[in-house]
Each structure stands twice: as structure tokens, then as C-alpha cells.
Design a protein around this motif. Structure first.
Motif, PDB file in Angstrom:
ATOM      1  N   PHE A   1       0.191   4.964   7.755  1.00 36.46           N
ATOM      2  CA  PHE A   1       1.330   5.310   8.589  1.00 36.46           C
ATOM      3  C   PHE A   1       1.361   3.997  10.459  1.00 36.46           C
ATOM      4  CE2 PHE A   1      -0.385   9.343  10.899  1.00 36.46           C
ATOM      5  CZ  PHE A   1      -0.717   9.461   9.696  1.00 36.46           C
TER       6      PHE A   1
ATOM      7  N   LYS B   1       8.509   5.989   2.346  1.00 35.22           N
ATOM      8  CA  LYS B   1       7.408   6.348   1.892  1.00 35.22           C
ATOM      9  C   LYS B   1       6.359   6.675   2.430  1.00 35.22           C
ATOM     10  CE  LYS B   1       6.546  10.585  -0.621  1.00 35.22           C
ATOM     11  NZ  LYS B   1       6.294  11.326  -2.145  1.00 35.22           N
ATOM     12  N   ARG B   2       5.935   4.937   1.964  1.00 32.54           N
ATOM     13  CA  ARG B   2       4.165   4.713   2.197  1.00 32.54           C
ATOM     14  C   ARG B   2       3.702   3.916   2.686  1.00 32.54           C
ATOM     15  NH1 ARG B   2       2.495   4.447  -3.837  1.00 32.54           N
ATOM     16  NH2 ARG B   2       0.153   5.362  -2.835  1.00 32.54           N
TER      17      ARG B   2
ATOM     18  N   ARG C   1       4.928   3.959   6.802  1.00 37.98           N
ATOM     19  CA  ARG C   1       5.741   4.691   7.724  1.00 37.98           C
ATOM     20  C   ARG C   1       6.241   4.198   8.884  1.00 37.98           C
ATOM     21  NH1 ARG C   1       7.774  10.616   6.829  1.00 37.98           N
ATOM     22  NH2 ARG C   1       7.619  10.314   4.384  1.00 37.98           N
ATOM     23  N   ASP C   2       6.746   3.917  10.492  1.00 33.84           N
ATOM     24  CA  ASP C   2       6.300   3.353  11.851  1.00 33.84           C
ATOM     25  C   ASP C   2       6.888   4.956  11.823  1.00 33.84           C
ATOM     26  OD1 ASP C   2       6.992   0.532  11.434  1.00 33.84           O
ATOM     27  OD2 ASP C   2       9.405   0.768  10.529  1.00 33.84           O
ATOM     28  N   THR C   3       5.942   5.085  13.210  1.00 32.39           N
ATOM     29  CA  THR C   3       6.154   6.051  13.866  1.00 32.39           C
ATOM     30  C   THR C   3       6.583   5.947  15.432  1.00 32.39           C
ATOM     31  OG1 THR C   3       3.691   5.384  14.576  1.00 32.39           O
ATOM     32  CG2 THR C   3       3.997   6.748  12.458  1.00 32.39           C
TER      33      THR C   3
END
Lengths: 328, 323
Positions: free
Chosen positions: B27, B51-52, B54-56
Motif C-alpha cells: 500500500f 485488497k492487496r 491499496r491506494d492510500t
């Protein structure tokens, strides 16, 4: 919300355990039995207790520099805690952490923390881990009023609310950031208002009322377990001691402490228990005596334990590398 | 053998481990849909899902802090910060939390995480997007630090870093992302703390890593014409450090030049010089030299930036000064 007698007694026992452990620690520190920074939780026991009573054993917490209460409420062992305060080899951290850094991963205690506000993001990460693995655990994040002015508060709540992570953010508003009163460190009175920014529920409760805390947390935990995301709970309370032992507390207005002592959460619960026949005075006395003995046992254990061998200073930095020590 | 770019190598390392271990996930800022600021994670979002990969939010403290928390409960996160310069914003989480939790808690916790940090100048990105901050990370007990210089090492170091039970800082040089190199069909993990001798020589040792491996090899070629036989060591791993390889080389050549892109003052290059002075002083028959960036922020204008950053000619000059 109906709270069973069993739960009430358990909460009473936890609060008394915290109070007695800390009163004993206070005296031992004053005697010079151990050094370091000791931040006591006396007066705030209902918060840790109400929160942890609402958690399961496999749930997580992150704690603060004022962490003894959280650790005890989550099931920490007084012996290993006291030994850690003494810096002994048998302490929770083998003498490497001290009062401010007690952790017990087997009980979901991800550590007390010496950096104000550090827990917001770590708790959010633990909750990310929970969500990723798909269990229904939660992480409760304890923090003080002053930490809500740190960027970590915003970063943690923003991420946790955006990703609907199972965190319960528990603000212990004891009215002071070290020596600076809340009115002098932020422009709001109720920190729960800040929940609006994250579109999550925010609630303010009487932090000296263990039932109020327990109920609010139970609701927040239920939401979190259902995947509905975090909640911000502000518990208004007061610390009886200074920020650290040795703090002259010149910043407190006269009479303030006395007013708060009248709201002591422990006699308040005792009164309730007697009035509602949860426990008799005799049973209360016996329980108190049992806890006194536990605390003394912890002190004996700590005093009888050895200091760590100096060679251990270079261990535990990494899982697989031990750097060279000194030749002396 | 096959050809891969450095950026593809980094991605392949992550991908192999993600296929192998469901606890590994990525992420960071724009690593998902966008494929990463430098395209390193391109395609992983499509392959592994949201899910694996990820943009934050733009929230460096939360990115590193969340990695610490996720690692503490048993996962193997790979957080990415877009530029090493942004680590300043997440520095508490790296220095006070990730690096210290295991020790403070008496060894009862492990924090497996790989923090990807694109580093270095040379892309006209100016002072806040061009730094080389390895000295900050190598200074902190509790962190491991690697810095691959090519696609093959990028894969091998990534495989090892992800399997490591400690926080690993994985530094990447952004001018190398598009540089292609030969890669074995099946790359083996490279143990941390194992340097690579890129060129054997008998007259002088260059100790370097990252982009400066290329500058150093170029300098070695130039000096060959002058009859100076240069050995070039690519450290690959800054901590743990392959002191054995360094000492062996110094004992052979008796002259050392350290090349890095950091501002010279307080640099990791300085630490390397100190280690050599401590252990091999009597093996050296000339001063230990450091070729680094100047002690300025990195400027924008192309000619200024080129002047501030070290290049092959600077390495040639430094070596010539020893003979």
C-alpha cells in the motif's frame, strides 16, 4: 443495557487492582526503589476498565506513556509489570522498556508508547491487519486529549474511517497536556466533536462512570465487529497525580483536584454495588485484601528478581543479528 | 537469461512473494490504479486486486504507522512512500516505532515490513524530491537497509527483504528504473550483508552502491587506460554490511574511494570511511577519500544539479589524487 453482576465485580476488581498497583508504585518510586519516568493513572481507572471489559481476550489495544491501567485492564500480570518498573530481567520487557513501554503480544497489548499520539496510526494498522485477515477482532486505541492535536490523530482517524477499519478510538480527556490545560491547547471542549470530520460516531461520556464507558465501548465494538468502522469515544476524567512523578503541578487551579476526588470512580462503584446487592461490604473487603496480597506478591517478585545481564543489552534489536558488546 | 529493467525487477520480487504468501500486501500513494508514481507497481492492482494493492491517502505517517500495526498483528506489509524525502513526515513511525518496538518490548514482537523509498537526484525534481538519506536509516538500530543497483539484485534483495522478520528499508534509485539488465530466469534470494564485486582490480578499491555503481565502473574504464586497476564493490546491503568483502579488498589494494550520492557531511560514506580507518588503517597507504554530493540542497536547474551531484569524472579525479 443490562450489565451482569459478574461483569460489575470484574470491573471493580480491575479498578482496584490498578489503583493499588499504582499507589504502591508511587511509594516505591518515592523511596528511590527504581528510577525513570513514571506516569500514573490514578483517578482514570474507570476508562481503561470500562473499555477493556468491552473487549475480548483476542482483541488488541494500543496504550500510551500513562499505560499501567490499560495493561492491567487488558489482563497484564502485576508481577511482570512491577519487575519491569524495577528494570529486572523478569519484567515484561526484560528491563529494556520500563514503565513507558510495557507490552504483551499474547494478550493483544501492542505496547505502551512514549511518543504522544503514536498509537493512532499503529492501532489503525492493527485494524487493517484484522480486516485483511477477515476476523472479527477489534483494536482499541487509548490516547489523551493533547494527542488529538498531533497530525497522527487526523491521519489515523482519516484512514480508519475511509477504510472502515475496526478501531475504537478512546480519548482519555484528563484536562491537561502535561501542564497545559485543554482550554489553552485547543479551541473545543468536547473532543468527540472531531468525529464529524471523519463522518464517524463521536460520543462524550463521563470517564469516571465505568458503566457509561463500558456501554459506549460495547456499542462501538459491536459496530466495528460488523465492519461498520471506527468510533470516537471521549471519556472525561482527571489525573490525580502530576504528569509524571515529581511534577509539582503548579498549573492546577486551587480546589480542582479536590472536586475531582469527590468523583472518584471506585467508591462510586462500591456504593452502587452495596445498594444493589452486587457485593456485601465483607466481600468487598475480602477482595481488597486479596488484591493487596497480589500487589505485595508483585513487589516481592520484582525485588527478588535479578537485573538483566549486561550482555543482553545488545540482544533483541533484530530477530537475527546481535551486534558486538563492550569488552568490559 | 532475460532482460528486465530495474523497476520491473523490483516488481517481480514483490510479485513472486505475493503469489507465494497471502500475508504480503502493498500500500502507498498511487500504487494501485495509477500503477505507482514511477510505474513500478503497474499491473499488480489488476492482478491482485484492491485488497492487496491499496491506494492510500497522502498521509505518510499513516502509511508507515499502519504498516507497523499490520506487521505487529502478523502480516508482511510493503508500504511505499513516493519519495524518500517524504519519509520525514513518517519518521516517528519509522524511527521511534518500527525500529524500536521489538527492543523496547524485550524481543517479544517482530515487525516484518519492507519500506520502499525512491531516492536520489538527477531528474530535475529539486530539493524536496531528490535526496539520498541512507545515513538517517543506517544510523538507527533496529532497521536494515538495502539499495540495489540493478534488476537482478532488485529481485534478489526484495525476496530476502520480504522474508526478513525485521523492518527493511528498501532504497531505490529513481534514475535506474528504466535501466535494463540481464536477469537469470529464476533469481535466487540475495542474503542481506553480501556485497558484490562488480569489477576486480588490484590498485584501488571503490566502495559504492545504487546509481554510483555505474559511475564507478565508468571511472574504472577511464582509469584502465592510465594503467590504474580499479576494484568496484557494490554493497547492495548497507546494513547489515559486508565488512569482510571491504576489508579483504582494502588489504589487497591499500587505497579506498567511497562513492555515494549523499551530501558529504554526516553521510553513510563517512561511516564507511570510519569503519575502514578503525579496522584497516595500517593497510591504507593513502587517505580514504569520499566522492559525494556537495553540501547543498539539490538544485533544480540542470547545470546546477549536475554540478552538485557526483559523476564519473569526480571519481577519476579522486582516484588520481591518490597516486
Amino acid at each position: 443495557m443490562k450489565i451482569s453482576n459478574e461483569t460489575i465485580i470484574e470491573m471493580y476488581e480491575k479498578m482496584v487492582k490498578i489503583r493499588k498497583f499504582e499507589n504502591r508504585a508511587l511509594n516505591l518510586f518515592a523511596e528511590g526503589q527504581f528510577g525513570g519516568f513514571v506516569h500514573l493513572y490514578i483517578g482514570e481507572e474507570a476508562v481503561a476498565t470500562g473499555v477493556c471489559e468491552g473487549l475480548r481476550e483476542d482483541d488488541f489495544i494500543t496504550s500510551t506513556h500513562r499505560g499501567h491501567g490499560h495493561i492491567i485492564a487488558k489482563g497484564g500480570d502485576l508481577k511482570y509489570m512491577m519487575a519491569e518498573l524495577y528494570g529486572k530481567d523478569t519484567g515484561y520487557c526484560k528491563g529494556k522498556g520500563g514503565s513507558m513501554h510495557i507490552a504483551d503480544a499474547t494478550k493483544g497489548i501492542l505496547g505502551a508508547n512514549g511518543i504522544v499520539g503514536a498509537g493512532h496510526n499503529i492501532a489503525t494498522g492493527a485494524a487493517l491487519g484484522i480486516q485483511y485477515k477477515g476476523t472479527d477482532q477489534v483494536c482499541a486505541c487509548f490516547f489523551g486529549d493533547a494527542s488529538t492535536n498531533q497530525s497522527t490523530f487526523h491521519e489515523g482517524l482519516n484512514l480508519a474511517s475511509t477504510w472502515k477499519l475496526p478501531v475504537v478510538f478512546v480519548c482519555e480527556n484528563n484536562g491537561y497536556g502535561i501542564s497545559v490545560s485543554q482550554a489553552r491547547h485547543q479551541n473545543i471542549t468536547d473532543i468527540s466533536q472531531r468525529a464529524v470530520s471523519y463522518n464517524i460516531p463521536g460520543i462524550t461520556v463521563d470517564g469516571n462512570d465505568v458503566f457509561a464507558v463500558y456501554e459506549a465501548v460495547s456499542e462501538a465494538v459491536a459496530r466495528a465487529r460488523k465492519g461498520q468502522g471506527p468510533t470516537l469515544i471521549e471519556c472525561k476524567t482527571y489525573r490525580w497525580r502530576g504528569h509524571f512523578e515529581g511534577d509539582p503541578t503548579v498549573y492546577r487551579p486551587e480546589g480542582e483536584l479536590e472536586q475531582w476526588k469527590k468523583k472518584d470512580p471506585i467508591p462510586r462503584l462500591e456504593k452502587y454495588m452495596l445498594e444493589n446487592q452486587v457485593m456485601t461490604q465483607d466481600e468487598i473487603d475480602k477482595l481488597n485484601a486479596k488484591i493487596d496480597a497480589l500487589v505485595e506478591e508483585a513487589v516481592d517478585f520484582a525485588q527478588a528478581s535479578k537485573f538483566p545481564d549486561v550482555s543482553s543489552a545488545v540482544e533483541d534489536v533484530y530477530t537475527d543479528i546481535v551486534e558486538e558488546g563492550r569488552s568490559r | 537469461m532475460r532482460e528486465l529493467t530495474y523497476g520491473q525487477g523490483i516488481k517481480e520480487g514483490m510479485r513472486i512473494k505475493m503469489l507465494e504468501n497471502p500475508d504480503v500486501f502493498i500500500f502507498g500513494e498511487d500504487v494501485g490504479l495509477f500503477g505507482g508514481c514511477f510505474g513500478v507497481t503497474a499491473g499488480l492492482f489488476e492482478e491482485f486486486g484492491e485488497k492487496r494493492v491499496r491506494d492510500t491517502p497522502i498521509s505518510e505517517g499513516a502509511i508507515i504507522g499502519a504498516a507497523v500495526g499490520a506487521a505487529a498483528v502478523g502480516l508482511r506489509p510493503i508500504p511505499e512512500l513516493m519519495f524518500v524525502d517524504f519519509a520525514t513526515v513518517g519518521m516517528d513511525q519509522l524511527v521511534n516505532q518500527a525500529a524500536k518496538m521489538r527492543y523496547m518490548f524485550g524481543g517479544k514482537l517482530k515487525l516484518p515490513m519492507v519500506v520502499r523509498l525512491p531516492s536520489g537526484g538527477g531528474v530535475a525534481a529539486a530539493a524536496q524530491h531528490s535526496q539520498s538519506l541512507e545515513a538517517w536509516f543506517t544510523h538507527v538500530p533496529g532497521l536494515k537497509v538495502v539499495y540495489p543497483s540493478n534488476a537482478q539484485d532488485a529481485i534478489g534483495l526484495m525476496l530476502t527483504a520480504i522474508d526478513d522478520d525485521n523492518p527493511v528499508i528498501y532504497l531505490e534509485n529513481k534514475t535506474l528504473y528504466a535501466v535494463a539488465g540481464q536477469v537469470e530466469d529464476e533469481v535466487k534470494p540475495i542474503p542481506l550483508g553480501k556485497a558484490n564485486i562488480k569489477r576486480e582490480g588490484s590498485d584501488v578499491t571503490i566502495i559504492t552502491y545504487g546509481k554510483q555503481v555505474y559511475d564507478s565502473l565508468k571511472a574504472a574504464e577511464i582509469l584502465e587506460k592510465d594503467g590504474i586497476d580499479v576494484e568496484v564493490i557494490d554493497l547492495r546491503s548497507l546494513y547489515p554490511l559486508d565488512t569482510e568483502a571491504i576489508f579483504e579488498s582494502v588489504k589487497k589494494t591499500h587505497k579506498v574511494v567511497i562513492v555515494s550520492e549523499e551530501a558529504k557531511r554526516g553521510s553513510y560514506a563517512g561511516e564507511l570511511a570510519a569503519i575502514i580507518a578503525d579496522e584497516c588503517f595500517y593497510e591504507c597507504d593513502a587517505p580514504i577519500k569520499r566522492v559525494c554530493a556537495l553540501n547543498t540542497p539539490i538544485p533544480f536547474s540542470g547545470n546546477l544539479e549536475a554540478y552538485v551531484l557526483p559523476n564519473a569524472d569526480d571519481v577519476v579525479q579522486a582516484i588520481k589524487s591518490l597516486f
